[in-house]
Write a protein that holds these residues in place. Structure first.
Motif, PDB file in Angstrom:
ATOM      1  N   GLY A   1       0.809  -1.221   0.000  1.00 22.11           N
ATOM      2  CA  GLY A   1       0.000   0.000   0.000  1.00 22.11           C
ATOM      3  C   GLY A   1       0.833   1.257   0.000  1.00 22.11           C
ATOM      4  N   LEU A   2       2.161   1.156  -0.180  1.00 20.64           N
ATOM      5  CA  LEU A   2       3.032   2.332  -0.152  1.00 20.64           C
ATOM      6  C   LEU A   2       3.658   2.633  -1.502  1.00 20.64           C
ATOM      7  N   GLY A   3       3.636   1.675  -2.402  1.00 22.97           N
ATOM      8  CA  GLY A   3       4.310   1.860  -3.688  1.00 22.97           C
ATOM      9  C   GLY A   3       3.760   3.048  -4.453  1.00 22.97           C
ATOM     10  N   LEU A   4       2.429   3.120  -4.599  1.00 27.99           N
ATOM     11  CA  LEU A   4       1.852   4.231  -5.356  1.00 27.99           C
ATOM     12  C   LEU A   4       1.900   5.526  -4.561  1.00 27.99           C
ATOM     13  N   ALA A   5       1.931   5.444  -3.218  1.00 25.11           N
ATOM     14  CA  ALA A   5       2.116   6.657  -2.425  1.00 25.11           C
ATOM     15  C   ALA A   5       3.489   7.255  -2.714  1.00 25.11           C
ATOM     16  N   ILE A   6       4.500   6.381  -2.889  1.00 25.15           N
ATOM     17  CA  ILE A   6       5.842   6.845  -3.260  1.00 25.15           C
ATOM     18  C   ILE A   6       5.800   7.488  -4.645  1.00 25.15           C
ATOM     19  N   VAL A   7       5.043   6.881  -5.562  1.00 27.76           N
ATOM     20  CA  VAL A   7       4.923   7.429  -6.919  1.00 27.76           C
ATOM     21  C   VAL A   7       4.371   8.851  -6.863  1.00 27.76           C
ATOM     22  N   GLU A   8       3.301   9.044  -6.101  1.00 26.42           N
ATOM     23  CA  GLU A   8       2.697  10.379  -6.021  1.00 26.42           C
ATOM     24  C   GLU A   8       3.645  11.361  -5.356  1.00 26.42           C
ATOM     25  N   GLN A   9       4.390  10.889  -4.324  1.00 26.55           N
ATOM     26  CA  GLN A   9       5.335  11.773  -3.645  1.00 26.55           C
ATOM     27  C   GLN A   9       6.424  12.257  -4.605  1.00 26.55           C
ATOM     28  N   VAL A  10       6.949  11.338  -5.424  1.00 25.75           N
ATOM     29  CA  VAL A  10       7.978  11.724  -6.388  1.00 25.75           C
ATOM     30  C   VAL A  10       7.416  12.712  -7.405  1.00 25.75           C
ATOM     31  N   ALA A  11       6.191  12.465  -7.874  1.00 30.15           N
ATOM     32  CA  ALA A  11       5.573  13.373  -8.849  1.00 30.15           C
ATOM     33  C   ALA A  11       5.381  14.756  -8.233  1.00 30.15           C
ATOM     34  N   ASP A  12       4.867  14.814  -7.005  1.00 34.47           N
ATOM     35  CA  ASP A  12       4.662  16.104  -6.355  1.00 34.47           C
ATOM     36  C   ASP A  12       5.976  16.834  -6.146  1.00 34.47           C
ATOM     37  N   ALA A  13       7.030  16.082  -5.799  1.00 31.60           N
ATOM     38  CA  ALA A  13       8.322  16.710  -5.572  1.00 31.60           C
ATOM     39  C   ALA A  13       8.844  17.384  -6.831  1.00 31.60           C
ATOM     40  N   HIS A  14       8.477  16.863  -8.008  1.00 37.70           N
ATOM     41  CA  HIS A  14       8.881  17.461  -9.290  1.00 37.70           C
ATOM     42  C   HIS A  14       7.859  18.464  -9.811  1.00 37.70           C
ATOM     43  N   ASP A  15       6.752  18.696  -9.055  1.00 39.89           N
ATOM     44  CA  ASP A  15       5.639  19.524  -9.551  1.00 39.89           C
ATOM     45  C   ASP A  15       4.989  18.902 -10.773  1.00 39.89           C
ATOM     46  N   TRP A  16       4.932  17.568 -10.814  1.00 43.81           N
ATOM     47  CA  TRP A  16       4.243  16.860 -11.890  1.00 43.81           C
ATOM     48  C   TRP A  16       2.835  16.507 -11.418  1.00 43.81           C
ATOM     49  N   ASP A  17       1.931  16.282 -12.357  1.00 35.58           N
ATOM     50  CA  ASP A  17       0.582  15.793 -12.072  1.00 35.58           C
ATOM     51  C   ASP A  17       0.484  14.347 -12.562  1.00 35.58           C
ATOM     52  N   ILE A  18      -0.069  13.459 -11.728  1.00 39.21           N
ATOM     53  CA  ILE A  18      -0.215  12.053 -12.123  1.00 39.21           C
ATOM     54  C   ILE A  18      -1.666  11.647 -11.947  1.00 39.21           C
ATOM     55  N   THR A  19      -2.207  10.987 -12.954  1.00 41.59           N
ATOM     56  CA  THR A  19      -3.590  10.519 -12.912  1.00 41.59           C
ATOM     57  C   THR A  19      -3.631   9.050 -13.321  1.00 41.59           C
ATOM     58  N   VAL A  20      -4.679   8.336 -12.887  1.00 44.30           N
ATOM     59  CA  VAL A  20      -4.836   6.924 -13.215  1.00 44.30           C
ATOM     60  C   VAL A  20      -6.116   6.743 -14.018  1.00 44.30           C
ATOM     61  N   THR A  21      -6.010   6.014 -15.111  1.00 51.32           N
ATOM     62  CA  THR A  21      -7.162   5.726 -15.972  1.00 51.32           C
ATOM     63  C   THR A  21      -7.071   4.255 -16.403  1.00 51.32           C
ATOM     64  N   GLU A  22      -7.842   3.887 -17.403  1.00 48.20           N
ATOM     65  CA  GLU A  22      -7.843   2.523 -17.935  1.00 48.20           C
ATOM     66  C   GLU A  22      -7.059   2.498 -19.241  1.00 48.20           C
ATOM     67  N   SER A  23      -6.214   1.466 -19.433  1.00 47.70           N
ATOM     68  CA  SER A  23      -5.443   1.340 -20.660  1.00 47.70           C
ATOM     69  C   SER A  23      -6.333   0.786 -21.775  1.00 47.70           C
ATOM     70  N   ALA A  24      -5.826   0.825 -23.000  1.00 53.57           N
ATOM     71  CA  ALA A  24      -6.587   0.316 -24.141  1.00 53.57           C
ATOM     72  C   ALA A  24      -6.881  -1.170 -24.000  1.00 53.57           C
ATOM     73  N   ALA A  25      -6.017  -1.917 -23.293  1.00 51.31           N
ATOM     74  CA  ALA A  25      -6.209  -3.359 -23.108  1.00 51.31           C
ATOM     75  C   ALA A  25      -7.046  -3.669 -21.866  1.00 51.31           C
ATOM     76  N   GLY A  26      -7.531  -2.644 -21.169  1.00 51.74           N
ATOM     77  CA  GLY A  26      -8.341  -2.875 -19.987  1.00 51.74           C
ATOM     78  C   GLY A  26      -7.556  -2.886 -18.699  1.00 51.74           C
ATOM     79  N   GLY A  27      -6.244  -2.698 -18.766  1.00 55.72           N
ATOM     80  CA  GLY A  27      -5.426  -2.667 -17.560  1.00 55.72           C
ATOM     81  C   GLY A  27      -5.355  -1.268 -16.954  1.00 55.72           C
TER      82      GLY A  27
END
Length: 889
Positions: free
Chosen positions: A850-876
């Motif tokens: 439960g911490l892996g994606l929290a780390i992802v968001e922390q890294v994005a915020d540290a760079h002033d990036w925006d990260i969003t989650v959606t559905e891929s073309a294959a359904g993933g």
């Protein structure tokens, strides 16, 4: 009920009353489908329908016949009594000729029997449209007739009325008698008290105006139509008195008298407001476009009539004034020997007549000393019709000789021609002029404005510079008092002191602001001196005015600039201190006094070294000497308050030149809160380091022991519980590693450099990918990032894809406009979970930390990036990262 004058093609609001709720609601739905202009509301009894009608406006009523309590015909009768011709369609399943006949007798608009199938609703919709269309047309015609009648009656009243009171009273009476109005009043705005005071009223009032207060300010009593109309000078309406919050101060009194809507229109003519007309109606939404046009047209007519009444009133006052003017007023018939047909008492006095009657009927030539003057005046007035001004010698009835100043003009009234004139006796002035000619040559060429007055202050002479400066000719100024130059800039005390000085025989000198003939002001350095005659009495005064307008304007602009800078200086949120080269305080602002807790006088007696705890006086002196003029110096120090306590400040010092002197401008900002925050943050980080040490060392050690013991057990035993323990230990170790990443990495990035995205992705994949998984890299080039932090982001995204997508998952990393994405062919993330996936501790599997994606968001915020989650073309799952800079951007 429906307001008059509604748009024929506009929306139609229908009330459908039927004691069977389902039938009513079905009918409402089909009617709205048939015609999108129809908006249908339902009620399940006639009593409920009556309540709905009293609360809102409807254009048509559809009612069943057979209903308990009150049937459809009784309901129709009640509506006709209360709402007149409001369209009413009897729509019933229990019909007969007898019911239809009674409905017609009661004034039903239409009658329709319920049938099976949806075709009946098309017929019913058409019946509603036709009924409303006819009703609106009738109401518009009636409304137009009423409006024309009101306009006609008011116009007739305005023609007959003579005074303002008559006009206002009749207007209120006519309007209040016209349906749907109940009450009308006209008020006058008092700008001093900011209230509207009633002048006239008529209709259903019963003390209403005595119980309310109407203002024109921003209080609640000024929020109604009347207050807004005065402020905006435009018509203002209140369509819903029962429901409007703006009418709260008067609602109870208004509703008691049946007022449901009101309007206020200012009575303005030629930019002058003569009052405010207020009208109250017995229904809501009474003031539609037609009503507002009516009130607007009425207001124009009323305001014009009031202006004319005011003119007539002024004219009567002027006539009384003219009769009592101290100058002679006359009228003669045309011709060289025109006879005097009108005169005032002052004219009789000028020519030594005992009464006006002794003047009337005499030929004008009786009074002329010079024949040439008489013939010239008559010729010019007769042939040219111009205003003629001249000074003439005249002979009184007693044989005396006088000088007069005459202004004459030609006037035509009802086809007859007259000569009108104003005569002022100037005999004494002419004698004084003779005396003053001795002084004239001395001042004619002066560049200063000079005038002489007699001992009473009447101007006897002006020089050309006076005429040029003031715009008044000598003829206009002589005989007048210097008050004609007063601008209103000085009070009575100013002039009182002046007169006390010169009447006492002294010379008075001061700067004065005068006004020229065209209304422009100018400043003068004025000297007034008395002229004493042989008798020792003051006979004249001489005033010399040197124009200093430009000099004064420069002084005023400097003062205004100084005031603006002083206001900025005093209102600054930072403490400001001005000191000299030695550090002696020369000026401080309010914030300095508040922060240091000294009085202003105490601070002005101090040296800045007495306040600064960071540097000595010599050290400060070295800093000041090293500074260049115009350059700023910034430092942090601590200042000492009066009670001995200190506080941290951030100081900016600038060295400036003021004339030949050097000054230092020091701005100090209290940073106590910031310092406290920094200290608290430092203490927090220290505690955090201790926690990291426990997690990184103290937890790993016992885990290593447990893992070692577990390996020994697994060599001796084969048990599924041991396998579960192994998985739990692996998860604990993963949790520790990811927690350390979260804590150590922080929430900001201090330095970014070009990083090859494809290369980093490939290296990360080698650490997390199972043998059967596949990676597609569809990106080239570099991005600006912290390389280690970017590796953590990509490792966790790739690990997340593998954990949730299985060993045969396919992962793609590609480029976006302004960013990149990571998507997989796994099972994807449910929509309801997408907003939570970045929360610490949230996982969709039992094995996840439960911490892996929290780390992802922390890294994005540290760079002033925006990260969003959606559905891929294959359904993933697909993660899009935006706001990523490239080396070129």
């Amino acid at each position: 009920m429906s307001p008059a004058g509604k748009d024929p093609s506009g929306p139609i609001r229908v009330l459908h009353v039927d004691d069977t709720r389902d039938l009513a609601e079905i009918a409402a739905e089909f009617l709205e489908r048939q015609e999108d202009r129809l908006h249908v509301e339902t009620a399940t009894s006639a009593h409920e329908g009556a309540d709905r009608l009293s609360d809102a406006d409807f254009d048509c009523v559809i009612s069943d016949y057979d209903m308990p309590g009150m049937d459809g015909l009784e309901f129709l009768e009640a509506i006709r009594e209360e709402y007149g011709s409001l369209p009413f369609i009897l729509y019933t399943g229990k019909g007969s000729e007898e019911v239809a006949s009674k409905a017609i007798e009661h004034g039903v608009t239409d009658y329709l029997q319920k049938e099976s199938g949806s075709e009946q609703y098309k017929i019913l919709a058409n019946r509603v449209l036709n009924a409303v269309r006819q009703h609106r047309a009738t109401r518009r015609a009636e409304n137009l007739e009423r409006i024309n009648r009101v306009l006609r009656d008011v116009d007739q009243a305005l023609v007959r009325a003579e005074t303002r009171d008559e006009i206002e009273t009749r207007v209120c009476e006519i309007i209040s008698d016209a349906d749907p109005y109940r009450f009308a009043w006209i008020g006058e705005h008092d700008p001093n008290s900011q209230t509207v005071q009633p002048r006239a009223a008529a209709g259903v009032e019963s003390g209403y105006l005595d119980s309310i207060e109407v203002t024109t300010d921003e209080r609640s009593t000024g929020a109604g139509p009347t207050g807004r109309a005065v402020r905006t000078r435009d018509l203002e309406v209140m369509q819903q008195i029962p429901e409007s919050d703006e009418y709260e101060p008067w609602r109870e009194d208004a509703l008691e008298r049946g007022y449901r809507s009101s309007a206020a229109v200012p009575l303005v003519y030629d930019y002058t407001m003569y009052g405010v007309l207020n009208v109250y109606a017995d229904r809501t939404h009474a003031f539609d476009e037609q009503e507002r046009e009516l009130l607007g047209e009425l207001a124009e007519d009323i305001a014009y009539a009031l202006s004319q009444a005011e003119i007539r009133s002024r004219q009567r006052r002027y006539e009384r004034v003219i009769r009592n003017l101290p100058v002679g007023i006359y009228r003669t018939t045309p011709g060289e020997t025109g006879r005097v047909v009108d005169a005032n008492p002052a004219l009789a006095e000028i020519f030594d007549a005992e009464s006006v009657d002794e003047i009337l009927g005499r030929e004008a030539t009786t009074f002329y000393k010079d024949f040439e003057d008489r013939t010239e005046l008559s010729r010019r007035l007769k042939e040219e019709g111009v205003v003629w001004e001249r000074e003439l010698r005249q002979e009184t009835l007693s044989g005396g000789e006088i000088w007069i100043e005459v202004t004459a003009m030609r006037t035509e009234e009802d086809g007859d021609v007259y000569f009108d004139g104003i005569i002022r006796e100037i005999t004494e002035r002419k004698e004084r002029e003779q005396q003053l000619r001795l002084f004239r040559n001395a001042v004619e060429a002066s560049g200063h404005s000079i005038y002489f007055t007699d001992s009473n202050g009447t101007i006897e002479y002006v020089n050309p510079a006076f005429e040029e400066t003031t715009g008044y000719t000598a003829t206009e100024a002589i005989g007048e008092n210097p008050r004609l130059l007063q601008s209103g800039e000085h009070d009575k005390e100013f002039y009182r002191e002046m007169w006390e000085t010169i009447l006492a025989g002294g010379t008075w000198r001061d700067e004065i602001t005068n006004m020229s003939k065209n209304g422009d002001t100018y400043d003068a350095d004025q000297t007034i001196a008395p002229v004493v005659g042989e008798s020792g009495d003051i006979e004249h005064f001489v005033a010399v005015n040197a124009d200093v307008t430009e000099q004064k304007e420069r002084t005023r602009e400097l003062a205004r600039s100084r005031e603006r800078w002083r206001a900025l200086f005093e209102s600054s949120p930072d403490a400001i201190v001005v000191h000299d080269e030695n550090g002696d305080v020369l000026e401080v602002n309010n914030r300095s006094v508040e922060s240091l807790e000294y009085s202003r006088a105490e601070l002005l007696s101090m040296n800045v070294a007495d306040l600064d705890t960071g540097l000595t006086r010599n050290e400060l002196q070295d800093v000041w000497e090293s500074m260049d003029v115009g350059k700023r110096f910034k430092a942090e120090t601590r200042l000492r308050r009066q009670d001995g306590s200190t506080f941290p400040v951030e100081v900016w010092v600038m060295k400036i030149e003021l004339g030949d002197e050097l000054r230092f401008l020091a701005l100090g900002r209290d940073i106590s809160e910031r310092k406290e925050y920094e200290h608290e943050l430092e203490r927090h980080n220290e505690r955090l380091e201790d926690i990291i040490e426990v997690i990184g060392h103290d937890l790993r050690s016992p885990l290593n022991v447990v893992e070692g013991r577990l390996e020994l057990l697994q060599e001796e035993y084969r048990n599924e519980h041991l396998t579960a323990i192994r998985h739990a230990l692996d998860r604990c170790r993963a949790l520790i590693e990811e927690l350390l990443v979260l804590v150590r990495e922080g929430t900001s990035v201090t330095e970014c450099e070009p990083v090859d995205l494809a290369d980093v992705t490939e290296k990360c994949w080698q650490t997390v990918a199972p043998a059967g998984a596949c990676l597609n890299i569809e990106t080239e080039g570099a991005i600006r990032a912290d390389g280690d932090r970017l590796r953590h982001l990509l490792e966790n995204l790739l690990r997340n894809a593998v954990e949730h997508g299985g060993e045969d998952v396919r992962v793609t990393v590609g480029t976006l406009a302004g960013g990149f994405y990571v998507e997989d062919t796994g099972s994807g993330i449910p929509v309801d979970d997408r907003d939570r996936v970045f929360e610490s501790g949230f996982s969709t599997t039992d094995l996840g930390t439960g911490l892996g994606l929290a780390i992802v968001e922390q890294v994005a915020d540290a760079h002033d990036w925006d990260i969003t989650v959606t559905e891929s073309a294959a359904g993933g799952a697909r993660f899009d990262v935006h706001g990523v800079a490239t080396p070129e951007s």
